[in-house]
Design a protein around this motif. Sequence first.
Motif, PDB file in Angstrom:
ATOM      1  N   LEU A 138     -21.496 -57.322 -44.036  1.00 25.38           N
ATOM      2  CA  LEU A 138     -21.337 -56.689 -42.725  1.00 25.38           C
ATOM      3  C   LEU A 138     -22.399 -57.166 -41.733  1.00 25.38           C
ATOM      4  O   LEU A 138     -22.078 -57.561 -40.611  1.00 25.38           O
ATOM      5  CB  LEU A 138     -21.418 -55.163 -42.875  1.00 25.38           C
ATOM      6  CG  LEU A 138     -20.322 -54.547 -43.742  1.00 25.38           C
ATOM      7  CD1 LEU A 138     -20.562 -53.055 -43.912  1.00 25.38           C
ATOM      8  CD2 LEU A 138     -18.944 -54.811 -43.131  1.00 25.38           C
ATOM      9  N   GLY A 141     -22.008 -60.550 -40.589  1.00 21.38           N
ATOM     10  CA  GLY A 141     -20.755 -60.723 -39.844  1.00 21.38           C
ATOM     11  C   GLY A 141     -19.711 -61.565 -40.551  1.00 21.38           C
ATOM     12  O   GLY A 141     -18.822 -62.122 -39.911  1.00 21.38           O
ATOM     13  N   THR A 144     -15.678 -57.748 -40.881  1.00 22.83           N
ATOM     14  CA  THR A 144     -15.966 -56.499 -40.164  1.00 22.83           C
ATOM     15  C   THR A 144     -15.851 -55.325 -41.145  1.00 22.83           C
ATOM     16  O   THR A 144     -15.292 -55.458 -42.240  1.00 22.83           O
ATOM     17  CB  THR A 144     -14.968 -56.272 -39.023  1.00 22.83           C
ATOM     18  OG1 THR A 144     -13.667 -56.057 -39.614  1.00 22.83           O
ATOM     19  CG2 THR A 144     -14.908 -57.456 -38.062  1.00 22.83           C
ATOM     20  N   GLU A 145     -16.341 -54.180 -40.717  1.00 22.48           N
ATOM     21  CA  GLU A 145     -16.241 -52.965 -41.547  1.00 22.48           C
ATOM     22  C   GLU A 145     -14.775 -52.674 -41.886  1.00 22.48           C
ATOM     23  O   GLU A 145     -14.444 -52.368 -43.035  1.00 22.48           O
ATOM     24  CB  GLU A 145     -16.883 -51.794 -40.785  1.00 22.48           C
ATOM     25  CG  GLU A 145     -16.822 -50.454 -41.491  1.00 22.48           C
ATOM     26  CD  GLU A 145     -17.788 -50.315 -42.673  1.00 22.48           C
ATOM     27  OE1 GLU A 145     -19.003 -50.492 -42.457  1.00 22.48           O
ATOM     28  OE2 GLU A 145     -17.311 -50.028 -43.779  1.00 22.48           O
TER      29      GLU A 145
END
Length: 242
Positions: A138, A141, A144-145
């Motif tokens: 996360l 990057g 994404t979550e």
Amino acid sequence: MEKREQLYEGKAKVIFATDNPDLLIQYFKDDATAFNGVKKGTITDKGVVNNLVAGKLMTILDAVGIPVHFVRQLNDREQLIRRVEIIPVEVVIRNVVAGSMARRLGLDEGQQLPRPILEFYYKADALDDPLVIRDHVLVFGWATEDELHWIETTCRRINDVLIAFFANIGIRLVDYKLEFGRLHGEVGKVVLADEISPDTCRLWDLTTGEKLDKDRFRRDLGGVVEAYQEVARRMGVTSKTS
Ligand code: UDP
């Protein structure tokens, strides 16, 4: 559909463009590598077996509603796939203690886990694909979550389906690696990509414990071709050449 130029050559597969910008051809080679390319060899007709096995597994997952990049089998060595941008995180799903987890934690291989373990590895050959944690994925990057949450949920669904499928043909699904990608031209849509095959799974005979996967090559156990073909035979996918 027309086959166009080669876009990429990996250790086990070659990717070609087609006349449709959203579709690619995935060609399966007989080349085998292990330990991040340190051990190299050829397994006769591995490409054929893996193409058929991976195609069948993707079809089974598609049928239960898992989004996959696989479109259809083209021939013995090629399948049509949707173009994706690969998320640089390999997910390893473990049902039984084996391989690098056994080594890292000083455990004997073969212990059934009370529930599946999901591990993440950062796809970086120069770094030997290091084990990473959720926060690395996360914070740096790589996903994404939302994507990661979806991947985790989907991996658990895939695992339930595959455990049952393999058990039904007398195979214990010990562990395996999955990759996911973002669909080209469809913002926010993630699908299962790459391949699921004896190259990317540990598959043990349910009664004898015999290894039916790439460990036969990694560990010089012999009978590599026969093991791959046995998996294909039990799955009911046999080629003209086997
Ligand atoms: N795996 C894979 N590609 C990789 C690393 C692992 O397909 O680059 C698969 C491997 O075949 C096994 C599972 O993921 O089924 C777990 O592998 P492990 O971490 O135990 O590493 P290994 O000991 O196989 O190097």
